[in-house]
Design a protein around this motif. Structure first.
Motif, PDB file in Angstrom:
ATOM      1  N   ASP A   1      51.157 -21.809  -6.294  1.00 51.83           N
ATOM      2  CA  ASP A   1      50.571 -20.828  -7.208  1.00 51.83           C
ATOM      3  C   ASP A   1      51.204 -20.974  -8.583  1.00 51.83           C
ATOM      4  O   ASP A   1      50.578 -20.714  -9.602  1.00 51.83           O
TER       5      ASP A   1
ATOM      6  N   TYR B   1      51.880  -9.867  -5.650  1.00 53.75           N
ATOM      7  CA  TYR B   1      52.114 -11.260  -6.077  1.00 53.75           C
ATOM      8  C   TYR B   1      53.201 -11.294  -7.134  1.00 53.75           C
ATOM      9  O   TYR B   1      54.052 -12.165  -7.141  1.00 53.75           O
TER      10      TYR B   1
ATOM     11  N   ILE C   1      49.304  -5.127  -4.751  1.00 53.23           N
ATOM     12  CA  ILE C   1      47.937  -5.560  -4.440  1.00 53.23           C
ATOM     13  C   ILE C   1      47.488  -4.899  -3.139  1.00 53.23           C
ATOM     14  O   ILE C   1      46.344  -4.487  -3.008  1.00 53.23           O
TER      15      ILE C   1
ATOM     16  N   PRO D   1      34.920  -3.504  -2.407  1.00 52.26           N
ATOM     17  CA  PRO D   1      34.624  -4.176  -3.670  1.00 52.26           C
ATOM     18  C   PRO D   1      35.480  -5.418  -3.856  1.00 52.26           C
ATOM     19  O   PRO D   1      36.588  -5.500  -3.337  1.00 52.26           O
ATOM     20  N   SER D   2      34.951  -6.362  -4.613  1.00 50.35           N
ATOM     21  CA  SER D   2      35.678  -7.601  -4.836  1.00 50.35           C
ATOM     22  C   SER D   2      36.925  -7.331  -5.669  1.00 50.35           C
ATOM     23  O   SER D   2      36.942  -6.448  -6.520  1.00 50.35           O
ATOM     24  N   GLY D   3      37.987  -8.061  -5.344  1.00 51.86           N
ATOM     25  CA  GLY D   3      39.263  -7.822  -6.019  1.00 51.86           C
ATOM     26  C   GLY D   3      40.078  -6.740  -5.332  1.00 51.86           C
ATOM     27  O   GLY D   3      41.182  -6.405  -5.767  1.00 51.86           O
ATOM     28  N   GLY D   4      39.556  -6.195  -4.236  1.00 47.46           N
ATOM     29  CA  GLY D   4      40.234  -5.102  -3.547  1.00 47.46           C
ATOM     30  C   GLY D   4      41.469  -5.551  -2.761  1.00 47.46           C
ATOM     31  O   GLY D   4      42.345  -4.746  -2.465  1.00 47.46           O
ATOM     32  N   GLY D   5      41.520  -6.847  -2.396  1.00 42.84           N
ATOM     33  CA  GLY D   5      42.689  -7.340  -1.675  1.00 42.84           C
ATOM     34  C   GLY D   5      42.382  -7.903  -0.296  1.00 42.84           C
ATOM     35  O   GLY D   5      43.300  -8.143   0.495  1.00 42.84           O
ATOM     36  N   LYS D   6      41.098  -8.147   0.009  1.00 45.44           N
ATOM     37  CA  LYS D   6      40.738  -8.622   1.345  1.00 45.44           C
ATOM     38  C   LYS D   6      41.282 -10.029   1.613  1.00 45.44           C
ATOM     39  O   LYS D   6      41.898 -10.284   2.649  1.00 45.44           O
ATOM     40  N   THR D   7      41.063 -10.933   0.677  1.00 38.84           N
ATOM     41  CA  THR D   7      41.554 -12.305   0.868  1.00 38.84           C
ATOM     42  C   THR D   7      43.078 -12.318   0.952  1.00 38.84           C
ATOM     43  O   THR D   7      43.674 -13.053   1.743  1.00 38.84           O
ATOM     44  N   THR D   8      43.705 -11.467   0.162  1.00 42.23           N
ATOM     45  CA  THR D   8      45.163 -11.371   0.189  1.00 42.23           C
ATOM     46  C   THR D   8      45.641 -10.939   1.575  1.00 42.23           C
ATOM     47  O   THR D   8      46.629 -11.460   2.100  1.00 42.23           O
TER      48      THR D   8
ATOM     49  N   TYR E   1      52.117 -15.723   2.593  1.00 44.11           N
ATOM     50  CA  TYR E   1      53.096 -14.903   1.884  1.00 44.11           C
ATOM     51  C   TYR E   1      53.700 -13.926   2.879  1.00 44.11           C
ATOM     52  O   TYR E   1      53.123 -13.673   3.933  1.00 44.11           O
TER      53      TYR E   1
HETATM   54  N1  LIG Z   1      47.571 -16.173  -6.024  1.00 47.41           N
HETATM   55  C1  LIG Z   1      47.491 -15.019  -6.693  1.00 47.41           C
HETATM   56  N2  LIG Z   1      48.435 -14.691  -7.590  1.00 47.41           N
HETATM   57  C2  LIG Z   1      48.369 -13.520  -8.264  1.00 47.41           C
HETATM   58  N3  LIG Z   1      47.409 -12.615  -8.098  1.00 47.41           N
HETATM   59  C3  LIG Z   1      46.436 -12.865  -7.215  1.00 47.41           C
HETATM   60  C4  LIG Z   1      46.427 -14.084  -6.453  1.00 47.41           C
HETATM   61  N4  LIG Z   1      45.344 -14.071  -5.649  1.00 47.41           N
HETATM   62  C5  LIG Z   1      44.713 -12.898  -5.893  1.00 47.41           C
HETATM   63  N5  LIG Z   1      45.359 -12.162  -6.813  1.00 47.41           N
HETATM   64  C6  LIG Z   1      44.991 -10.825  -7.273  1.00 47.41           C
HETATM   65  O1  LIG Z   1      44.975  -9.971  -6.146  1.00 47.41           O
HETATM   66  C7  LIG Z   1      43.911  -9.056  -6.186  1.00 47.41           C
HETATM   67  C8  LIG Z   1      43.133  -9.096  -4.895  1.00 47.41           C
HETATM   68  O2  LIG Z   1      42.473 -10.334  -4.797  1.00 47.41           O
HETATM   69  P1  LIG Z   1      41.745 -10.770  -3.458  1.00 47.41           P
HETATM   70  O3  LIG Z   1      42.669 -10.530  -2.330  1.00 47.41           O
HETATM   71  O4  LIG Z   1      41.259 -12.157  -3.663  1.00 47.41           O
HETATM   72  O5  LIG Z   1      40.537  -9.748  -3.407  1.00 47.41           O
HETATM   73  P2  LIG Z   1      39.181  -9.814  -2.570  1.00 47.41           P
HETATM   74  O6  LIG Z   1      39.264 -10.912  -1.593  1.00 47.41           O
HETATM   75  O7  LIG Z   1      39.100  -8.462  -1.940  1.00 47.41           O
HETATM   76  O8  LIG Z   1      38.087 -10.004  -3.560  1.00 47.41           O
HETATM   77  C9  LIG Z   1      43.091  -9.427  -7.395  1.00 47.41           C
HETATM   78  O9  LIG Z   1      43.383  -8.461  -8.398  1.00 47.41           O
HETATM   79  C10 LIG Z   1      43.577 -10.767  -7.839  1.00 47.41           C
HETATM   80  O10 LIG Z   1      43.624 -10.849  -9.222  1.00 47.41           O
END
Ligand SMILES: Nc1ncnc2c1ncn2[C@@H]1O[C@H](COP(=O)(O)OP(=O)(O)O)[C@@H](O)[C@H]1O
Ligand SMILES: [Mg+2]
Length: 590
Positions: A125, A359, A365, A384-391, A400
């Motif tokens: 990253d 992060y 997050i 909503p997108s950006g909510g933290g699902k992928t995280t 992580y």
């Molecule tokens: N590798 C990263 N480093 C820093 N911030 C991140 C990283 N990946 C995602 N984010 C931030 O974490 C938040 C959640 O992202 P993400 O988990 O991708 O949301 P979702 O999958 O729900 O759309 C976002 O605000 C994004 O900007």
């Protein structure tokens, strides 16, 4: 517009010192270099140098003509034989020393590469990939130059200088003292220059790495550049980097061009001194002409090593700088993938206990995530997108670690389970449709242990389940079709289906799908979903939904908004209790 890319470079601007040198030597020594070869190579060098040292002595006898009958045909044949052997020996020891040098470089590169593959996601990253590449290729080349060419020259140089010194002391110590004036002169005049050049070349290395990082980024997103018509901007940005490198190059050239004339003049001065003083002594009758000639020949013999010493010390400082960056990478903390228990996670419930994550410091997050899944359940995440699902998926995959709270499998905190064993049991289809270059077959089998034999039938079966069979069959090479860098020759949906087939093949205990069917048309999505449902039987599945229609049947839906779970329940339950979910459903389901 000033758009700055990652300026998070692997640069440590500090002065080079003895400590760096020590680190450098320790690093070299830790590679798998063969100490016995090094020893043999050095002995060979000593022998050849010793032979070369005899030449002026023989010449002296020749000139002074003391014993003309000394040069019998037998003697001459002997001398020629010695020279031939000397050449062979020299070649052999050169080769051996080069071999050791290459061993060191191969060792360093293996260390670095192994390290890079084992670094955590966090590292990637942080740093531009091109920069890391430059560290592995360019910085090791500097160390390579030092070891394969400068080091052998340095060793023979040292032997020559020491040998010449003793012979000269023995021949005529007063003349030798005259020659020694050179040493302080060289130190005073040339050494500061050498230090300066070393610092500049370190700057050069750093700037080269930054430059590589930037152009690599542009090249890998060539399509984005084109579609944004950003060529002029990229041209300018590249030119800025090239200009910076040019200026540093000029600065280096300025100092470099001073060194040769300085050394040359110094040497000429010494030669004039030696001839003058020597001529005087010959006239006085204290010294023979032969001795003076021998003296001059010795002087010529040490000129070359003297120049190489300068080079060597400059190179070693350069290498110490490069070593610093190599060590920086080697010092990065690895993912301890093998540490911990091997745990079979089949039929284990998964608990998120108050998990929070950020992060970057102070930018939460995920906040206090709390839920439990039972084996075999389908758990869906919406919001909503950006909510933290992928995280959240990244935390399950253990890319992580949570900042606080923990994830527990059954009764075992996941951090006690070895990462390797954990990830082996999880199939993860990510949002990006990541692919390796190579063939479809290689991508399907990517990461499986080397000795697993997978038949074509099995591959076709998973391809069929993932609704990928049709398009793979249509390729001329079928499973062995090459798909280009990052799978560029496939459509997004095709890449996605290959990733799904890949997850099927691994037969995971937990399956995670991040918007996995997002780029499929509704026809194929229905078929893939059916396959997924079949696959999900008996295993826990986490799905991030892009369309609510795919998760209506989930055992549990977790609504994640701004890092918090704002609702848990089935589709029906959320519809009636969660206004925002209701809104989502209303927009999508009719
Ligand atoms: N590798 C990263 N480093 C820093 N911030 C991140 C990283 N990946 C995602 N984010 C931030 O974490 C938040 C959640 O992202 P993400 O988990 O991708 O949301 P979702 O999958 O729900 O759309 C976002 O605000 C994004 O900007
Ligand atoms: Mg996402």
């Amino acid at each position: 517009m000033q758009h700055d890319f990652m300026r998070n470079e692997l640069i440590v601007q500090k002065k080079l010192n003895k400590h760096d040198l020590k680190k450098f030597i320790r690093l070299i020594w830790s590679t798998d270099l063969s100490k016995s070869l090094l020893f043999i190579g050095l002995i060979g060098s000593v022998l050849t140098t010793a032979t070369q040292l005899m030449i002026p002595l023989v010449t002296q006898r020749f000139i002074d003509g003391v014993e003309l009958d000394f040069f019998t045909p037998k003697m001459i044949a002997g001398i020629i034989a010695v020279f031939v052997i000397q050449v062979l020996l020299d070649a052999m020891s050169n080769f051996i020393l080069h071999k050791v040098g290459h061993q060191v470089i191969a060792g360093l590169r293996s260390f670095l590469w192994k390290k890079v593959t084992r670094l955590p996601v966090k590292f990637f990253d942080q740093y531009a990939s091109g920069e890391v590449v430059s560290r592995i290729t360019n910085d090791t080349i500097i160390v390579q130059n030092l070891i394969t060419s400068f080091f052998p020259q340095f060793i023979t140089g040292v032997i020559t200088v020491i040998g010449v010194f003793f012979i000269l002391i023995f021949m005529d110590w007063q003349m030798t003292l005259v020659m020694l004036i050179a040493i302080p002169l060289v130190t005073i005049l040339v050494k500061p220059l050498g230090n300066k050049i070393a610092l500049i070349s370190k700057e050069m290395q750093d700037e080269t790495a930054v430059f590589s990082g930037k152009i690599q980024q542009t090249i890998s997103e060539a399509r984005l550049m084109k579609s944004s018509t950003a060529e002029p901007y990229e041209k300018e940005k590249g030119k800025r980097g090239i200009n910076r490198l040019y200026k540093i190059g000029l600065k280096e050239a300025r100092y470099m061009s001073l060194i040769a004339p300085l050394m040359y003049t110094l040497m000429m001065g010494i030669i004039v001194l030696v001839i003058g003083y020597g001529g005087y002594r010959v006239a006085q009758g204290v010294m023979s002409t032969g001795s003076l000639v021998a003296f001059l020949l010795y002087l010529f013999q040490v000129i070359f090593p003297a120049v190489t010493f300068m080079n060597f010390f400059m190179q070693i400082q350069k290498a110490a700088g490069a070593t610093n960056r190599i060590i920086d990478i080697l010092d990065e903390e690895e993912e301890p993938t093998e540490v911990g228990e091997e745990v079979d996670i089949t039929n284990l419930p998964l608990h998120f206990e108050n998990v929070s994550f950020e992060y970057t410091e102070g930018n939460p997050i995920l906040k206090n995530i709390q839920f439990t899944t039972n084996p075999g359940e389908k758990i869906a995440f919406a919001g909503p997108s950006g909510g933290g699902k992928t995280t959240l998926f990244a935390l399950i995959e253990r890319f992580y670690e949570p900042k606080s709270g923990q994830i527990i499998a059954g009764t075992i905190p996941v951090q006690d389970i070895s990462i390797a064993s954990w990830r082996r049991q999880i199939g993860y289809v990510s949002q990006e449709n990541a692919m390796m270059s190579g063939t479809i077959r290689e991508n399907l089998c990517y990461g499986l242990p080397k000795d697993t034999k997978i038949s074509d039938d099995e591959l076709w079966k998973v391809a069929e389940m993932a609704y990928a069979k049709g398009f793979i069959e249509s390729f001329p090479d079928g499973l062995d079709e090459r798909i280009g860098e990052r799978g560029i020759k496939l459509s997004g949906g095709q890449r996605q289906r290959i990733n799904i087939a890949r997850a099927f093949l691994r037969n995971p205990k937990i399956l995670m799908m991040d918007e996995a069917t997002a780029s499929l048309d509704s026809q194929s999505e229905r078929i893939v979903s059916q396959a997924l449902n079949k696959l999900m039987e008996g295993r826990t599945t986490f799905v991030i939904a892009h369309r609510l229609s795919t998760i209506i049947d989930a055992n549990k839906i977790l609504f994640i908004d701004n890092g918090e779970i704002t609702g848990i329940g089935t589709h029906e339950e959320l519809l009636s209790t969660h206004p925002m979910y209701g809104l989502f459903a209303k927009q999508q389901l009719n």
